[in-house]
Design an enzyme around this catalytic site. Structure first.
Site, PDB file in Angstrom:
ATOM      1  CG  ASP A 138      -3.810   5.627   6.990  1.00 50.54           C
ATOM      2  OD1 ASP A 138      -2.652   5.451   7.396  1.00 50.54           O
ATOM      3  OD2 ASP A 138      -4.271   5.029   5.994  1.00 50.54           O
ATOM      4  CG  HIS A 188      -0.886   3.936   4.610  1.00 49.81           C
ATOM      5  ND1 HIS A 188      -2.128   3.462   5.028  1.00 49.81           N
ATOM      6  CD2 HIS A 188      -0.262   2.902   3.985  1.00 49.81           C
ATOM      7  CE1 HIS A 188      -2.253   2.200   4.651  1.00 49.81           C
ATOM      8  NE2 HIS A 188      -1.138   1.836   4.019  1.00 49.81           N
ATOM      9  CB  SER A 239      -0.938   0.016   1.215  1.00 47.36           C
ATOM     10  OG  SER A 239      -0.212  -0.092   2.427  1.00 47.36           O
TER      11      SER A 239
END
Length: 354
Positions: A329, A332, A39
Site C-alpha cells: 500500500d 507498508h 503496523s
C-alpha cells in the site's frame, strides 16, 4: 603411541567435539520470536480492539495462506513471520490479543504490536492503538502465563533465549510530528528524536528487566520514499521527500548509538541495530536488483495514497502481482519486501542464532 591407539584417541576427541557442538547448538536455539511495535509488526492485535486501523479486509492478506486477511498490513506475511520461519519456528507469529491462541501456541512466538502505535504513547492514543507501555505490560502477563504453563524455571530460560524485535518510530515521526503537528508544540525536531530514542531505550531496559536478552532494533526505512510521502511532497511531488529521509537517518543514528551503549551497560544483553534504511533505500533506488518492477507506488488502489480502509475501497484497482512491488500500500512493504527485510534481521543476529 601405536597407530590403533592414536586412531582411537582421535575418534574419541572427534565424538566429544561433536557432542559439545550439538550442546552449544541446542543451547543457542531460539525458542520464540517476540515482537513489539506498530503496523509493521502487528499480526492481528488490532482486530480485537476498538480502532479504525485494521488490516482484516481485502486486499490485505490475499497472498497469505488461504487468502485470509489476518490483520497484517501486507498482502501476506510480515518480517517477523519470516524471521520465525528462518529460525526453525512456525511460519507465522500469532497476535497476543487473539483469544483463539492458547499459551502453548504463543510459547513459540507472539506479537504484542499494534498498528498506529509508536515509541511515544501519545501516538498510540491518537490512533486508538495499544501503547508500547501496554505492550510491555502484556509481555509481563505473557511471562506469568508461560510460567504457569511450563514452570517458572523453564519459562525464564525460554524468555532469556528468545529473540525480541522492536519495530516502531515511523508512526511517531510521520503521524505525530512531520505530517500532523501534535508534538511540534512541545518539542523541536532534535528534541523529539532524542525523546523517541529515550523511549526506545526505556522499552529495551524494561523487557531486559523481565528477562529478555537478545533484542533486534530495525531502524526506520527512508520515510520520505514511502509512496504516500512522494505523493504529498510539497517541494517536488512524486519524488522522495529528502527532509523526511534526513530525519529518519538522524533518528537511526541515535538508535544505533543507544544499542551500542546498552550492550556495554546491561550484562548479557545482545542489542543489535539493523540497518533497514540502507536496505529499503537500495530496493527503492534499484528495484530490479531484487526482482521488483515498481518501487514508486504501492500495489493497492492507485498506489499513491491508499492504506488501511482506503485499500479496500479501491480494491478493484489493486495490482495483479504484488511480488513486483516494493510496497503493497502507500506505506507498508509487500510480503516479498518483508522477506528481504527479515533476511537482514536474521543476518544481523549473532552467529549463535544462525
Amino acid at each position: 603411541m601405536p597407530l590403533l591407539q592414536c586412531m582411537t584417541v582421535l575418534l574419541a576427541i572427534s565424538i566429544a567435539m561433536q557432542l559439545l557442538l550439538r550442546g552449544a547448538s541446542a543451547d543457542s536455539r531460539v525458542p520464540a520470536v517476540i515482537v513489539f511495535g506498530d503496523s509493521t509488526a502487528d499480526t492481528g492485535n488490532n482486530n480485537f480492539i476498538q480502532t479504525l486501523l485494521r488490516g482484516n479486509y481485502t486486499p490485505y492478506g490475499r497472498d497469505f495462506a488461504g487468502g485470509v486477511a489476518t490483520g497484517r498490513f501486507s498482502n501476506g506475511r510480515l518480517a517477523a513471520d519470516f524471521v520465525s520461519q528462518a529460525l526453525g519456528l512456525p511460519p507465522t507469529v500469532p497476535a497476543y490479543l487473539d483469544p483463539g491462541h492458547s499459551i502453548h501456541r504463543l510459547a513459540s512466538g507472539v506479537s504484542f504490536a499494534s498498528a498506529g502505535s509508536g515509541l511515544d504513547d501519545i501516538t498510540a492514543q491518537i490512533f486508538s492503538a495499544v501503547t508500547l507501555t501496554q505492550q510491555i505490560q502484556h509481555f509481563k502477563e505473557y511471562k506469568e502465563k508461560l510460567g504457569r504453563a511450563m514452570g517458572d524455571a523453564a519459562a525464564s530460560h525460554a524468555i532469556a533465549r528468545s529473540l525480541y524485535i522492536l519495530s516502531a518510530g515511523g508512526s511517531d515521526l510521520l503521524g505525530n510530528y512531520l505530517l500532523f503537528p501534535i508534538r511540534r508544540y512541545h518539542f523541536t525536531l532534535p528534541e523529539y528524536e532524542a525523546y523517541l530514542a529515550g523511549a526506545a531505550e526505556a522499552a529495551v531496559r524494561a523487557i531486559y528487566g523481565l528477562g529478555a536478552r537478545r533484542v533486534r532494533l530495525p531502524g526506520l526505512p527512508p520515510l520520505g520514499c514511502l509512496p504516500l510521502q512522494r505523493a504529498v511532497n510539497p517541494a517536488r511531488p512524486g519524488d522522495c521527500n529528502t527532509r523526511h529521509n534526513m530525519v529518519a537517518r538522524s533518528f537511526n543514528r541515535r538508535l544505533r548509538a543507544m544499542a551500542w551503549r546498552l550492550n556495554r551497560e546491561l550484562p548479557g544483553a545482545q542489542v543489535l541495530y539493523v540497518n533497514q534504511y540502507r536496505l529499503v533505500a537500495d530496493m527503492v533506488a534499484r528495484p530490479w536488483v531484487y526482482g521488483f518492477e515498481n518501487s514508486v507506488r504501492g500495489c493497492c488502489g492507485t498506489g499513491y495514497v491508499e492504506t488501511g480502509v482506503l485499500c479496500s475501497l479501491d480494491n478493484a484497482l489493486t495490482c495483479e502481482d504484488a511480488d513486483k512491488y516494493v510496497f503493497f500500500d502507500a506505506i507498508h512493504p509487500s510480503e516479498r519486501a518483508y522477506k528481504i527485510i527479515a533476511d537482514a534481521i536474521v543476518h544481523a543476529a549473532s552467529p549463535r542464532l544462525k
